[in-house]
Design a protein around this motif. Structure first.
Motif, PDB file in Angstrom:
ATOM      1  N   PRO A   7      -9.921  -4.692  -7.052  1.00  0.00           N
ATOM      2  CA  PRO A   7      -8.574  -4.333  -7.506  1.00  0.00           C
ATOM      3  C   PRO A   7      -8.328  -4.815  -8.932  1.00  0.00           C
ATOM      4  O   PRO A   7      -8.807  -5.858  -9.343  1.00  0.00           O
ATOM      5  CB  PRO A   7      -7.661  -5.073  -6.510  1.00  0.00           C
ATOM      6  N   ARG A   8      -7.558  -4.006  -9.667  1.00  0.00           N
ATOM      7  CA  ARG A   8      -7.222  -4.372 -11.039  1.00  0.00           C
ATOM      8  C   ARG A   8      -5.812  -3.888 -11.339  1.00  0.00           C
ATOM      9  O   ARG A   8      -5.146  -3.309 -10.477  1.00  0.00           O
ATOM     10  CB  ARG A   8      -8.222  -3.760 -12.020  1.00  0.00           C
ATOM     11  N   VAL A   9      -5.362  -4.114 -12.563  1.00  0.00           N
ATOM     12  CA  VAL A   9      -4.039  -3.646 -12.955  1.00  0.00           C
ATOM     13  C   VAL A   9      -3.996  -2.118 -12.888  1.00  0.00           C
ATOM     14  O   VAL A   9      -4.917  -1.438 -13.341  1.00  0.00           O
ATOM     15  CB  VAL A   9      -3.684  -4.133 -14.373  1.00  0.00           C
ATOM     16  N   VAL A  10      -2.937  -1.604 -12.287  1.00  0.00           N
ATOM     17  CA  VAL A  10      -2.802  -0.163 -12.056  1.00  0.00           C
ATOM     18  C   VAL A  10      -1.598   0.363 -12.826  1.00  0.00           C
ATOM     19  O   VAL A  10      -0.533  -0.263 -12.836  1.00  0.00           O
ATOM     20  CB  VAL A  10      -2.618   0.121 -10.548  1.00  0.00           C
ATOM     21  N   GLN A  11      -1.770   1.523 -13.451  1.00  0.00           N
ATOM     22  CA  GLN A  11      -0.652   2.202 -14.094  1.00  0.00           C
ATOM     23  C   GLN A  11       0.077   3.048 -13.047  1.00  0.00           C
ATOM     24  O   GLN A  11      -0.532   3.893 -12.394  1.00  0.00           O
ATOM     25  CB  GLN A  11      -1.147   3.092 -15.236  1.00  0.00           C
ATOM     26  N   LEU A  12       1.370   2.818 -12.900  1.00  0.00           N
ATOM     27  CA  LEU A  12       2.176   3.524 -11.909  1.00  0.00           C
ATOM     28  C   LEU A  12       2.928   4.692 -12.539  1.00  0.00           C
ATOM     29  O   LEU A  12       3.304   4.650 -13.712  1.00  0.00           O
ATOM     30  CB  LEU A  12       3.177   2.575 -11.254  1.00  0.00           C
ATOM     31  N   VAL A  13       3.133   5.725 -11.716  1.00  0.00           N
ATOM     32  CA  VAL A  13       3.970   6.858 -12.108  1.00  0.00           C
ATOM     33  C   VAL A  13       4.841   7.223 -10.915  1.00  0.00           C
ATOM     34  O   VAL A  13       4.641   6.726  -9.808  1.00  0.00           O
ATOM     35  CB  VAL A  13       3.119   8.084 -12.533  1.00  0.00           C
ATOM     36  N   ALA A  14       5.794   8.108 -11.134  1.00  0.00           N
ATOM     37  CA  ALA A  14       6.625   8.618 -10.037  1.00  0.00           C
ATOM     38  C   ALA A  14       5.856   9.720  -9.320  1.00  0.00           C
ATOM     39  O   ALA A  14       5.751  10.835  -9.825  1.00  0.00           O
ATOM     40  CB  ALA A  14       7.949   9.152 -10.580  1.00  0.00           C
ATOM     41  N   THR A  15       5.275   9.406  -8.166  1.00  0.00           N
ATOM     42  CA  THR A  15       4.487  10.386  -7.434  1.00  0.00           C
ATOM     43  C   THR A  15       5.344  11.158  -6.426  1.00  0.00           C
ATOM     44  O   THR A  15       6.397  10.690  -5.991  1.00  0.00           O
ATOM     45  CB  THR A  15       3.328   9.719  -6.670  1.00  0.00           C
ATOM     46  N   HIS A  16       4.849  12.336  -6.047  1.00  0.00           N
ATOM     47  CA  HIS A  16       5.517  13.159  -5.042  1.00  0.00           C
ATOM     48  C   HIS A  16       5.246  12.626  -3.645  1.00  0.00           C
ATOM     49  O   HIS A  16       6.145  12.533  -2.805  1.00  0.00           O
ATOM     50  CB  HIS A  16       5.028  14.603  -5.154  1.00  0.00           C
ATOM     51  N   GLY A  17       3.989  12.301  -3.345  1.00  0.00           N
ATOM     52  CA  GLY A  17       3.646  11.695  -2.064  1.00  0.00           C
ATOM     53  C   GLY A  17       3.081  12.637  -1.019  1.00  0.00           C
ATOM     54  O   GLY A  17       2.431  12.204  -0.074  1.00  0.00           O
ATOM     55  N   ASP A  18       3.336  13.936  -1.153  1.00  0.00           N
ATOM     56  CA  ASP A  18       2.791  14.924  -0.194  1.00  0.00           C
ATOM     57  C   ASP A  18       2.597  16.235  -0.930  1.00  0.00           C
ATOM     58  O   ASP A  18       3.138  17.276  -0.549  1.00  0.00           O
ATOM     59  CB  ASP A  18       3.745  15.089   0.981  1.00  0.00           C
ATOM     60  N   TYR A  19       1.805  16.182  -1.985  1.00  0.00           N
ATOM     61  CA  TYR A  19       1.678  17.312  -2.905  1.00  0.00           C
ATOM     62  C   TYR A  19       0.619  18.284  -2.408  1.00  0.00           C
ATOM     63  O   TYR A  19      -0.581  18.062  -2.578  1.00  0.00           O
ATOM     64  CB  TYR A  19       1.330  16.799  -4.304  1.00  0.00           C
TER      65      TYR A  19
END
Length: 279
Positions: free
Chosen positions: A166-178
């Motif tokens: 695991p490392r630092v992750v860039q987050l975004v606003a995801t849809h979740g069920d695309y």
């Protein structure tokens, strides 16, 4: 009013919309959320989602509160919401579900869907804990998968998780069920609905289900999607991509078994096999 809509939710709907009629009950049999297409005498159409138990209502409200700048008409517009009462109202978005239609086989559908997803993926900062937390969630799914999956597969899952860093992750606003069941086609234009599984995650999260379903044996669809999205999984993202696949594969098996959805459970089993085979 439909059974399951509380008095408080009914009161809010009346205060928001006034008089209205139910055009169609769009609720899913295995979900705990009421989904209604309603219309007012003036001809306005809305989608009502209501539940007293589902966290998806709060997720969808949060997704809309983050804004979909420049996407009006391509995603539903939020008109009213109460997280406390577990209810929201969006404007009705015209179109036909892509799933099960010729549009589901058309690369142009996936090019547009990829381009839309690129605009939905608003940057949300970095996280040093996301990957660690997702690893823990995956192990929790594994604990519940004993008896559902062969022990050798679970042993392989354990080795796979141990090998990831695991490392630092860039987050975004995801849809979740695309996927096509949440896309509409309206005169050649693709639209996106149902943000009930939206959350802040790495962008690759929204790629997993497509990769195990629609992109299997259809590289043309995958190529079109990535062309619209404007990127593919980079070498530096390989461990994170692997982790997302492991989590969603085993999570699908356990969740579907719990819900009694045997078809979706088999989908999860197929995902497990593909991931462990080196996908």
């Amino acid at each position: 009013m439909r059974q399951g809509i509380t008095e408080e939710q009914s009161r809010l709907l009346a205060s928001w919309l006034g008089e209205f009629s139910v055009v169609q009950d769009c609720s899913w049999p295995l979900q705990d959320t009421n989904v209604l297409h309603v219309a007012t005498p003036a001809g306005e159409g809305f989608i009502v989602k209501a539940s007293t138990t589902s966290h998806h209502i709060r997720r969808e409200i949060a997704a809309h509160s983050g804004g979909f700048e420049g996407l009006r008409g391509r995603v539903p517009a939020l008109r009213h919401a109460s997280a406390e009462a577990g209810i929201l109202v969006t404007e009705f978005l015209p179109g036909t579900l892509v799933e099960g239609t010729p549009a589901e086989e058309d690369p142009e559908t996936y090019r547009q869907a990829g381009a839309l997803l690129a605009r939905i993926h608003r940057p949300a900062g970095d996280s040093s804990t996301y990957a660690t937390a997702l690893t823990a969630k995956t192990r929790a799914w594994m604990d519940r998968a004993h008896g559902l999956l062969p022990e050798p597969q679970l042993d392989s899952f354990e080795r796979e998780l141990d090998a990831l860093r695991p490392r630092v992750v860039q987050l975004v606003a995801t849809h979740g069920d695309y996927q096509p069941r949440n896309w509409l086609q309206d005169n050649g234009q693709i639209k996106v609905i149902d943000f009930g599984r939206a959350d802040l995650r790495p962008w690759v999260h929204d790629l997993v289900r497509l990769s195990h379903q629609r992109f299997v044996d259809r590289p043309d669809l995958a190529d079109a999607f990535h062309a619209g999205l404007g990127k593919t999984v980079a070498p530096a993202e390989t461990d994170l991509w692997r982790l997302e696949n492991l989590n969603q594969a085993i999570g699908t098996v356990v969740w579907a078994h719990q819900m009694g959805d045997t078809v979706f459970e088999q989908t999860g089993r197929t995902m497990v096999k593909r991931v462990l085979s080196g996908f």
